[in-house]
Design a protein around this motif. Sequence first.
Motif, short mmCIF file in Angstrom:
data_model
loop_
_atom_site.label_atom_id
_atom_site.label_comp_id
_atom_site.label_asym_id
_atom_site.label_seq_id
_atom_site.Cartn_x
_atom_site.Cartn_y
_atom_site.Cartn_z
N TYR A 52 0.84 -1.20 0.00
CA TYR A 52 0.00 0.00 0.00
C TYR A 52 0.88 1.25 0.00
O TYR A 52 1.82 1.38 0.77
CB TYR A 52 -0.93 0.01 1.21
CG TYR A 52 -1.68 1.30 1.38
CD1 TYR A 52 -2.61 1.70 0.43
CD2 TYR A 52 -1.43 2.14 2.45
CE1 TYR A 52 -3.29 2.90 0.55
CE2 TYR A 52 -2.10 3.33 2.59
CZ TYR A 52 -3.03 3.71 1.64
OH TYR A 52 -3.70 4.90 1.77
N ALA A 54 0.91 4.94 0.95
CA ALA A 54 0.18 5.84 1.83
C ALA A 54 -0.06 7.23 1.25
O ALA A 54 -0.78 8.03 1.83
CB ALA A 54 0.91 5.96 3.17
N PHE A 58 -6.84 5.35 1.30
CA PHE A 58 -6.92 3.94 1.69
C PHE A 58 -8.17 3.24 1.16
O PHE A 58 -8.10 2.11 0.67
CB PHE A 58 -6.85 3.81 3.22
CG PHE A 58 -6.99 2.39 3.68
CD1 PHE A 58 -5.93 1.51 3.55
CD2 PHE A 58 -8.17 1.94 4.24
CE1 PHE A 58 -6.04 0.19 3.97
CE2 PHE A 58 -8.30 0.63 4.66
CZ PHE A 58 -7.23 -0.25 4.53
#
Length: 89
Positions: A52, A54, A58
């Motif tokens: 992921y 950031a 999200f």
Amino acid sequence: YQNGDEAAFQLLYQRHHRRVYGFLFKKLKTSQLVDEAFQMTFMKLHQSRHHYDATFPFAPWLFTLCRNSMIDLLRSQKRVTQQEELNPI
């Protein structure tokens, strides 16, 4: 969560689990499929948490995992059905 903070996972789960479940229920309709895809979604989240980025939101990433889990589940269900048709007991 990417660094192993359990409390961070609990917060993410608390914020998003209802929306993920609702999304899956609208698409899959049956509790058994929804529960399986829901579990797959959060397993994929756990397994790919290090990927992921950031700098991006999200929720869209989570729902991409959710959608992919649903597709994977439906494909596996289709394969099982086809195998049962080819190999009746």
